[in-house]
Design a protein around this motif. Sequence first.
Motif: not given
Length: 185
Positions: A1-24
């Motif tokens: 992704x050009x923006x970097x918010x979607x870090x991993x795409x699978x068939x059923x799940x897409x994982x998003x990057x979160x800001x440091x405020x959401x630690x862990x």
Amino acid sequence: MSNGVIVRRGRYYWHLSVQALYDGKTACIDWRSLLPLNGGTTKQRQSLLASSKGLLIALVESPRDHRGERLAHSTVLNWVHDLRRLIRWMTSKDVWSFSDLRVTDIVDYMTFSTMRKDGGGEVAPHTLYMRGKLLHEMWEVRHQYPSPLLIDSTHWILKRRDDGDAVRRGGHLTSQLLFPCSVPR
């Protein structure tokens, strides 16, 4: 992704990057949650999911006019929430493609969108505005996803009034549903 918010795409799940405020913490889209458990053919279901995924990619990659460089994961999750609401409404009407939506469907959906899911009255004007805004954005990126929305209905369905001074003073954004005298078919 050009923006970097979607870090991993699978068939059923897409994982998003979160800001440091959401630690862990992690943010995830479960694509299976967009569709009802039953209904539609396998082909219809797959096509609507493919269109939805393409739409989300188009929204993520589209330029942001007045926002910062980084798209927040919460924005993406809000799009998914509003998209799920639209898809659940569509499939309840046996509409399995954005390209099959007609103007009367959009009017019906926006009327449906004025009510809270829990039956507790009308939604806030800003909520209604955001639901209409998704339809507008679907039109704006229509060349970037399969089976796109073919109707630009936002010119007559939703009007936003934004009094900048009122907002700065703690006022509210307001939205209105606008219904034409006659509905094109």
